[in-house]
Design a protein around this motif. Structure first.
Motif, short mmCIF file in Angstrom:
data_model
loop_
_atom_site.label_atom_id
_atom_site.label_comp_id
_atom_site.label_asym_id
_atom_site.label_seq_id
_atom_site.Cartn_x
_atom_site.Cartn_y
_atom_site.Cartn_z
N SER A 1 -77.44 -49.86 31.53
CA SER A 1 -77.44 -50.70 32.72
C SER A 1 -78.46 -50.18 33.72
CB SER A 1 -76.05 -50.71 33.35
OG SER A 1 -75.75 -49.42 33.89
N LYS A 2 -78.69 -50.97 34.75
CA LYS A 2 -79.61 -50.57 35.81
C LYS A 2 -79.15 -49.28 36.49
CE LYS A 2 -82.20 -52.75 39.58
NZ LYS A 2 -82.36 -54.00 40.37
N ALA A 3 -77.83 -49.16 36.71
CA ALA A 3 -77.29 -47.96 37.35
C ALA A 3 -77.45 -46.74 36.46
CB ALA A 3 -75.83 -48.18 37.70
N MET A 4 -77.23 -46.89 35.16
CA MET A 4 -77.38 -45.77 34.24
C MET A 4 -78.84 -45.32 34.18
SD MET A 4 -74.87 -47.10 31.20
CE MET A 4 -75.21 -45.73 30.10
N VAL A 5 -79.76 -46.26 34.18
CA VAL A 5 -81.18 -45.92 34.16
C VAL A 5 -81.57 -45.16 35.42
CG1 VAL A 5 -83.51 -46.89 34.20
CG2 VAL A 5 -81.82 -47.78 32.61
N ALA A 6 -81.06 -45.60 36.56
CA ALA A 6 -81.36 -44.92 37.82
C ALA A 6 -80.84 -43.49 37.81
CB ALA A 6 -80.77 -45.70 38.99
N ILE B 1 -84.12 -50.83 24.06
CA ILE B 1 -83.41 -52.11 24.02
C ILE B 1 -82.96 -52.55 25.41
CG2 ILE B 1 -81.05 -51.27 23.69
CD1 ILE B 1 -80.82 -53.37 21.41
N SER B 2 -82.98 -51.63 26.37
CA SER B 2 -82.60 -51.94 27.75
C SER B 2 -83.83 -52.38 28.54
CB SER B 2 -81.98 -50.71 28.42
OG SER B 2 -81.92 -50.87 29.82
N LYS B 3 -83.79 -53.58 29.07
CA LYS B 3 -84.92 -54.04 29.88
C LYS B 3 -85.04 -53.23 31.17
CE LYS B 3 -82.71 -57.71 32.61
NZ LYS B 3 -82.73 -59.16 32.97
N TRP B 4 -83.89 -52.75 31.68
CA TRP B 4 -83.94 -51.95 32.90
C TRP B 4 -84.66 -50.63 32.67
CZ3 TRP B 4 -82.96 -55.25 36.40
CH2 TRP B 4 -81.97 -56.22 36.23
N ALA B 5 -84.43 -50.03 31.51
CA ALA B 5 -85.11 -48.78 31.17
C ALA B 5 -86.61 -49.00 31.05
CB ALA B 5 -84.54 -48.21 29.87
N VAL B 6 -87.00 -50.04 30.35
CA VAL B 6 -88.43 -50.30 30.13
C VAL B 6 -89.11 -50.66 31.44
CG1 VAL B 6 -90.08 -51.77 28.91
CG2 VAL B 6 -88.04 -50.95 27.73
N GLN B 7 -88.46 -51.41 32.30
CA GLN B 7 -89.02 -51.70 33.62
C GLN B 7 -89.28 -50.41 34.39
OE1 GLN B 7 -86.60 -54.43 35.83
NE2 GLN B 7 -86.94 -56.14 34.41
N ALA B 8 -88.31 -49.50 34.38
CA ALA B 8 -88.46 -48.24 35.10
C ALA B 8 -89.60 -47.41 34.51
CB ALA B 8 -87.15 -47.45 35.06
N ALA B 9 -89.72 -47.39 33.19
CA ALA B 9 -90.78 -46.64 32.54
C ALA B 9 -92.15 -47.19 32.92
CB ALA B 9 -90.60 -46.67 31.03
#
Length: 284
Positions: free
Chosen positions: A57-62, A126-134
């Motif tokens: 999730s977005k929170a996990m990525v943060a 597979i997480s779009k939130w992770a790839v966005q952050a990267a």
């Protein structure tokens, strides 16, 4: 170290090569994938998803970004970079995929390593939130939303694959690795985060062993063990560490709340960095 985008992408629908255009990637069949304004490409068709928003999730990525950005796992990143560049001397170029790249920390650390090799980097999650952050943190690699089960890369196009605390898909890794390419895995050792596990589980939980039977297409080259005590101060750092592990979802609410009342905790880091070599090309 020169870092450039990985170019040999393949269509996730028909496996044909993707060519890059101004704002999209297309294959000869006409399948088209927009390159997002944030600098990544979504190559996970809806029919290949198991949920609406798979992955972290977005929170996990943060949480992961804060924790890794603080340098707590830098010794692991250094061991991974050393393994990936172990035979780089004399090579002009290497292509590397981080299969489950998260917010891109380990690829960034590899890019920062002292080497004269040009790196063609591909980060997949597979997480779009992770790839966005990267993509926001480093625009040089190619970043894609995709699955390890269907890597959108051409056959025999990669020199290295990193699989860090993830789930290896050996046949798919073998398909995209060049002959003699290296698979570098990082798994938790028996003592990894033992103190954290002791606090949140009623019964002792050991780290899961991952000594699965290796497919015959691979040979094991060696293993490096990374072990050190990690002192965490404050509940925020503990919360971030817990959020980026599978223990968060397995622990009871009461156990999580008790952990986050602590002012600090020293935990053991214990991981295995194992290197395998691909024996032959998938077409042999």
């Amino acid at each position: 170290m020169k870092v450039v985008p990985f170019q040999r992408l393949a269509c996730p629908l028909d496996a044909q090569p993707l060519r890059g255009e101004a704002s999209r990637r297309v294959c000869d069949s006409g399948h088209s994938y927009d390159i997002a304004s944030k600098g990544y490409t979504h190559l996970l068709p809806v029919q290949h998803k198991r949920s609406r928003e798979p992955g972290d999730s977005k929170a996990m990525v943060a949480a992961r970004r804060r924790f890794l950005g603080a340098g707590y796992y830098r010794p692991i990143a250094e061991a991974v970079a050393s393994a990936a560049l172990s035979d780089a001397e004399g090579k002009a170029e290497l292509s590397c995929l981080d299969a489950g790249c998260g917010e891109g920390y380990y690829l960034r650390q590899l890019a920062a390593a002292d080497s004269g090799v040009t790196l063609h980097l591909l980060g997949l999650d597979i997480s779009k939130w992770a790839v966005q952050a990267a993509a926001r943190q480093d625009a040089r690699p190619t970043w894609v939303v995709a699955s390890n089960a269907r890597i959108p890369a051409e056959p025999a196009s990669l020199d290295r694959i990193l699989c860090l605390f993830g789930f290896p898909v050996y046949p798919e890794f073998f398909r995209v690795l060049k002959p003699g390419g290296l698979l570098i895995k990082v798994d938790a050792g028996a003592g990894h985060l033992k103190e954290l596990r002791d606090l949140i589980y009623a019964e002792e939980k050991t780290a899961a062993a991952r000594d699965e039977v290796l497919p015959p297409e691979y040979s094991r080259l060696g293993e490096v063990r990374v072990q050190y005590p990690l002192q965490l101060e404050g509940s925020d750092n503990l919360a971030d560490l817990l959020a980026m592990t599978p223990h968060y979802h397995r622990a009871s609410v009461a156990a999580r709340e008790a952990l986050l009342k602590l002012e600090g905790l020293t935990v053991s880091v214990d991981v295995r960095v194992v290197t395998y070599i691909s024996r032959a090309s998938a077409s042999d």
